[in-house]
Write a protein that holds these residues in place. Sequence first.
Motif, PDB file in Angstrom:
ATOM      1  N   GLN A 169       2.784  -0.472 -11.490  1.00 44.37           N
ATOM      2  CA  GLN A 169       3.454  -1.574 -10.779  1.00 44.37           C
ATOM      3  C   GLN A 169       2.579  -2.829 -10.886  1.00 44.37           C
ATOM      4  O   GLN A 169       1.394  -2.783 -10.552  1.00 44.37           O
ATOM      5  CB  GLN A 169       3.664  -1.218  -9.312  1.00 44.37           C
ATOM      6  CG  GLN A 169       4.479  -2.272  -8.568  1.00 44.37           C
ATOM      7  CD  GLN A 169       4.724  -1.916  -7.105  1.00 44.37           C
ATOM      8  OE1 GLN A 169       3.872  -1.314  -6.465  1.00 44.37           O
ATOM      9  NE2 GLN A 169       5.893  -2.291  -6.591  1.00 44.37           N
ATOM     10  N   LEU A 185       0.343   4.737 -10.187  1.00 43.33           N
ATOM     11  CA  LEU A 185       0.877   5.576  -9.111  1.00 43.33           C
ATOM     12  C   LEU A 185       1.366   6.894  -9.707  1.00 43.33           C
ATOM     13  O   LEU A 185       2.173   6.900 -10.634  1.00 43.33           O
ATOM     14  CB  LEU A 185       2.025   4.839  -8.409  1.00 43.33           C
ATOM     15  CG  LEU A 185       1.608   3.539  -7.696  1.00 43.33           C
ATOM     16  CD1 LEU A 185       2.787   2.598  -7.515  1.00 43.33           C
ATOM     17  CD2 LEU A 185       0.954   3.857  -6.350  1.00 43.33           C
ATOM     18  N   ARG A 187       3.413  10.212 -10.309  1.00 35.48           N
ATOM     19  CA  ARG A 187       4.779  10.681 -10.098  1.00 35.48           C
ATOM     20  C   ARG A 187       4.899  12.033 -10.784  1.00 35.48           C
ATOM     21  O   ARG A 187       4.088  12.367 -11.647  1.00 35.48           O
ATOM     22  CB  ARG A 187       5.785   9.715 -10.750  1.00 35.48           C
ATOM     23  CG  ARG A 187       5.747   8.289 -10.196  1.00 35.48           C
ATOM     24  CD  ARG A 187       6.399   8.245  -8.808  1.00 35.48           C
ATOM     25  NE  ARG A 187       6.502   6.898  -8.256  1.00 35.48           N
ATOM     26  CZ  ARG A 187       5.639   6.376  -7.386  1.00 35.48           C
ATOM     27  NH1 ARG A 187       4.573   7.056  -7.002  1.00 35.48           N
ATOM     28  NH2 ARG A 187       5.840   5.163  -6.898  1.00 35.48           N
ATOM     29  N   GLU A 264      -9.059   2.182  -5.700  1.00 35.40           N
ATOM     30  CA  GLU A 264      -8.569   1.914  -4.348  1.00 35.40           C
ATOM     31  C   GLU A 264      -8.914   3.075  -3.425  1.00 35.40           C
ATOM     32  O   GLU A 264      -8.653   4.224  -3.743  1.00 35.40           O
ATOM     33  CB  GLU A 264      -7.041   1.769  -4.346  1.00 35.40           C
ATOM     34  CG  GLU A 264      -6.526   0.600  -5.144  1.00 35.40           C
ATOM     35  CD  GLU A 264      -5.031   0.373  -4.901  1.00 35.40           C
ATOM     36  OE1 GLU A 264      -4.472   0.918  -3.924  1.00 35.40           O
ATOM     37  OE2 GLU A 264      -4.427  -0.365  -5.705  1.00 35.40           O
ATOM     38  N   ASP A 295      -4.372  -0.420   2.010  1.00 35.96           N
ATOM     39  CA  ASP A 295      -3.654  -0.233   3.284  1.00 35.96           C
ATOM     40  C   ASP A 295      -4.322  -0.930   4.461  1.00 35.96           C
ATOM     41  O   ASP A 295      -4.207  -0.483   5.600  1.00 35.96           O
ATOM     42  CB  ASP A 295      -3.489   1.271   3.621  1.00 35.96           C
ATOM     43  CG  ASP A 295      -2.920   2.065   2.472  1.00 35.96           C
ATOM     44  OD1 ASP A 295      -1.925   1.624   1.892  1.00 35.96           O
ATOM     45  OD2 ASP A 295      -3.477   3.132   2.144  1.00 35.96           O
ATOM     46  N   ARG A 322       5.954  -6.909   5.781  1.00 39.57           N
ATOM     47  CA  ARG A 322       7.360  -6.750   6.140  1.00 39.57           C
ATOM     48  C   ARG A 322       7.789  -7.767   7.186  1.00 39.57           C
ATOM     49  O   ARG A 322       7.264  -7.771   8.301  1.00 39.57           O
ATOM     50  CB  ARG A 322       7.591  -5.304   6.666  1.00 39.57           C
ATOM     51  CG  ARG A 322       9.061  -4.915   6.849  1.00 39.57           C
ATOM     52  CD  ARG A 322       9.815  -4.817   5.525  1.00 39.57           C
ATOM     53  NE  ARG A 322       9.110  -3.942   4.608  1.00 39.57           N
ATOM     54  CZ  ARG A 322       8.474  -4.368   3.521  1.00 39.57           C
ATOM     55  NH1 ARG A 322       8.489  -5.626   3.185  1.00 39.57           N
ATOM     56  NH2 ARG A 322       7.812  -3.536   2.754  1.00 39.57           N
ATOM     57  N   GLU A 351       0.630  -6.262  -0.256  1.00 41.29           N
ATOM     58  CA  GLU A 351       1.425  -5.172  -0.841  1.00 41.29           C
ATOM     59  C   GLU A 351       2.823  -5.108  -0.234  1.00 41.29           C
ATOM     60  O   GLU A 351       3.038  -5.580   0.875  1.00 41.29           O
ATOM     61  CB  GLU A 351       0.763  -3.826  -0.520  1.00 41.29           C
ATOM     62  CG  GLU A 351      -0.473  -3.525  -1.281  1.00 41.29           C
ATOM     63  CD  GLU A 351      -0.883  -2.079  -1.041  1.00 41.29           C
ATOM     64  OE1 GLU A 351      -1.110  -1.378  -2.032  1.00 41.29           O
ATOM     65  OE2 GLU A 351      -0.978  -1.649   0.114  1.00 41.29           O
ATOM     66  N   VAL A 353       5.712  -6.447  -1.001  1.00 45.03           N
ATOM     67  CA  VAL A 353       6.490  -7.683  -0.851  1.00 45.03           C
ATOM     68  C   VAL A 353       7.887  -7.435  -1.411  1.00 45.03           C
ATOM     69  O   VAL A 353       8.035  -7.095  -2.586  1.00 45.03           O
ATOM     70  CB  VAL A 353       5.805  -8.847  -1.603  1.00 45.03           C
ATOM     71  CG1 VAL A 353       6.601 -10.139  -1.423  1.00 45.03           C
ATOM     72  CG2 VAL A 353       4.364  -9.005  -1.124  1.00 45.03           C
ATOM     73  N   GLU A 354       8.880  -7.552  -0.564  1.00 40.63           N
ATOM     74  CA  GLU A 354      10.234  -7.171  -0.980  1.00 40.63           C
ATOM     75  C   GLU A 354      11.206  -8.330  -1.077  1.00 40.63           C
ATOM     76  O   GLU A 354      12.282  -8.181  -1.670  1.00 40.63           O
ATOM     77  CB  GLU A 354      10.795  -6.108  -0.012  1.00 40.63           C
ATOM     78  CG  GLU A 354      10.074  -4.768  -0.122  1.00 40.63           C
ATOM     79  CD  GLU A 354      10.688  -3.672   0.738  1.00 40.63           C
ATOM     80  OE1 GLU A 354      11.587  -3.968   1.549  1.00 40.63           O
ATOM     81  OE2 GLU A 354      10.248  -2.519   0.590  1.00 40.63           O
ATOM     82  N   GLY A 372       4.907  -5.772  -5.164  1.00 37.65           N
ATOM     83  CA  GLY A 372       6.038  -5.244  -4.404  1.00 37.65           C
ATOM     84  C   GLY A 372       7.329  -5.297  -5.200  1.00 37.65           C
ATOM     85  O   GLY A 372       7.385  -5.843  -6.300  1.00 37.65           O
ATOM     86  N   TYR A 373       8.378  -4.705  -4.594  1.00 45.50           N
ATOM     87  CA  TYR A 373       9.671  -4.619  -5.273  1.00 45.50           C
ATOM     88  C   TYR A 373      10.221  -6.000  -5.617  1.00 45.50           C
ATOM     89  O   TYR A 373      11.050  -6.135  -6.524  1.00 45.50           O
ATOM     90  CB  TYR A 373      10.681  -3.861  -4.405  1.00 45.50           C
ATOM     91  CG  TYR A 373      10.317  -2.429  -4.100  1.00 45.50           C
ATOM     92  CD1 TYR A 373       9.351  -1.744  -4.861  1.00 45.50           C
ATOM     93  CD2 TYR A 373      10.941  -1.725  -3.069  1.00 45.50           C
ATOM     94  CE1 TYR A 373       9.026  -0.423  -4.577  1.00 45.50           C
ATOM     95  CE2 TYR A 373      10.624  -0.403  -2.790  1.00 45.50           C
ATOM     96  CZ  TYR A 373       9.666   0.241  -3.539  1.00 45.50           C
ATOM     97  OH  TYR A 373       9.361   1.538  -3.260  1.00 45.50           O
ATOM     98  N   PRO A 378       7.518   0.262  -9.485  1.00 42.01           N
ATOM     99  CA  PRO A 378       6.647   1.023 -10.379  1.00 42.01           C
ATOM    100  C   PRO A 378       7.489   1.617 -11.513  1.00 42.01           C
ATOM    101  O   PRO A 378       8.592   2.090 -11.272  1.00 42.01           O
ATOM    102  CB  PRO A 378       6.097   2.136  -9.478  1.00 42.01           C
ATOM    103  CG  PRO A 378       6.273   1.627  -8.080  1.00 42.01           C
ATOM    104  CD  PRO A 378       7.504   0.779  -8.113  1.00 42.01           C
TER     105      PRO A 378
HETATM  106  O1    G Z   1      -0.815   3.499  -0.294  1.00 45.58           O
HETATM  107  P1    G Z   1      -0.426   2.677  -1.495  1.00 45.58           P
HETATM  108  O2    G Z   1      -0.533   1.207  -1.210  1.00 45.58           O
HETATM  109  O3    G Z   1      -1.149   3.065  -2.741  1.00 45.58           O
HETATM  110  O4    G Z   1       1.126   2.989  -1.687  1.00 45.58           O
HETATM  111  C1    G Z   1       1.854   2.497  -2.734  1.00 45.58           C
HETATM  112  C2    G Z   1       3.265   3.037  -2.604  1.00 45.58           C
HETATM  113  O5    G Z   1       4.139   2.011  -2.149  1.00 45.58           O
HETATM  114  C3    G Z   1       3.816   3.518  -3.927  1.00 45.58           C
HETATM  115  O6    G Z   1       4.342   4.802  -3.763  1.00 45.58           O
HETATM  116  C4    G Z   1       4.880   2.499  -4.276  1.00 45.58           C
HETATM  117  O7    G Z   1       5.963   3.110  -4.951  1.00 45.58           O
HETATM  118  C5    G Z   1       5.310   1.954  -2.945  1.00 45.58           C
HETATM  119  N1    G Z   1       5.726   0.554  -3.032  1.00 45.58           N
HETATM  120  C6    G Z   1       5.349  -0.364  -3.925  1.00 45.58           C
HETATM  121  N2    G Z   1       5.938  -1.571  -3.699  1.00 45.58           N
HETATM  122  C7    G Z   1       6.718  -1.404  -2.615  1.00 45.58           C
HETATM  123  C8    G Z   1       7.596  -2.273  -1.879  1.00 45.58           C
HETATM  124  O8    G Z   1       7.771  -3.464  -2.156  1.00 45.58           O
HETATM  125  N3    G Z   1       8.228  -1.721  -0.807  1.00 45.58           N
HETATM  126  C9    G Z   1       8.050  -0.427  -0.432  1.00 45.58           C
HETATM  127  N4    G Z   1       8.718   0.019   0.638  1.00 45.58           N
HETATM  128  N5    G Z   1       7.258   0.422  -1.104  1.00 45.58           N
HETATM  129  C10   G Z   1       6.580  -0.054  -2.183  1.00 45.58           C
END
Ligand code: G
Length: 392
Positions: A169, A185, A187, A264, A295, A322, A351, A353-354, A372-373, A378
Amino acid sequence: MHDLPDGPPPADLPPAERAHTGRLLVVDDDRLQRVLLADVLGAAGHEVETAADASEGLRRLEGAGFDAVLTDVNMPGMDGLALLEALRARGLRVPVMLMTSSPALPSAILAVERGALQYLVKPVAPPRLLAAVADALQGPRDPGARRTSASGLQAAFRQALDASWIAFQPIVRLRSGAVHAYEALVRSRAPALASPAELIDAAERLAGVHELGRAVRAKVAARAAAAPRDALLFVNLHPYDLQDPSLFDPGAPLSAIAPRVVLEVTERHALDTLPDVRERAAALRRLGYRLALDDMGSGHAGLPNLALLEPEVVKIDMSISRGVEERPRQQALVRSLAHLGAELGADVIAEGVETPAERDALLALGCELQQGYQFARPAEAFVVPVGLRSAG
Ligand code: G
Ligand code: MN
């Protein structure tokens, strides 16, 4: 002790059809933990008693009548493992679940050898706690059954690991419109343990955290050549990974590209319970790695971990991103973290950011590195989001 509003489960039903409630003993030297655990278990209909240390617990258990025991590992005097050993030495077969906030492989192995049923990592989420207790109460009176379910999880873990792949991502720098980095990340394509949380949970239960971490790091290293050349790669570590010698091995695949990698470490686990964290962080830097505190602001161990790790990067938790455009408290947090980062010479990344509104508010508060999305999900490919410049 909690009263059972509906009375005890009817004894005339076959075991599988009875509500799985029972009489439990919680042993923990931390009063708050005892209260919290007793609350959660009591609310689920269990009858709960507590003991503040292992010798008191042992005395109660010798009196019998408990269906399962939930005990802390680290306690002054007799610890949870010694309690388990003392119970087995007395021929008491009551199921024992161990809990610890600073799990270590040797104690997990000892626990399994001494016949612990579960090894839970604190803080234990209520659904996980209730599932573990239900499991303990259910049996198996047939010892073979337990082996099957443990080896079932083992097999699922193996499949999930074999079918694992790495999603990337982008982390973007808004003003220049460039991709600053990609976060790797894990999967899995295997149907069992399909979510990353389940996979990591299984790794913790099976003492497979190091194996999972090594597999992830090797896969990231194998993809690095395909990533845009200027982009850094962010790789998540589990706190236990700091105990894995292969992380520090200069010959390990990821070590070869360490100067491109930011490791991280989450603030969700307190690191000060692990040994030599400062030394280990220094050893990683000697290999060329940089460190990020992940986090940040999720409300766990942010400041102590910040002091211990002295990270080059701080990642602001998505709970703060958020709705930040309409929440003054979150805005104040972002502003402070942005200042803190500037003062400590650390990059600050927001992190999760939607929306465009979140993006713009974070940028105005001094946070131009974002993930973020809103930019990209990702994905297997190294996606380059388009049209970033319009934001800044
Ligand atoms: O704990 P960490 O920050 O590594 O978690 C990342 C997780 O957050 C990943 O599983 C990823 O798919 C998810 N993620 C990434 N971007 C976004 C977002 O914009 N919104 C949400 N809800 N989840 C996200
Ligand atoms: Mn992360």
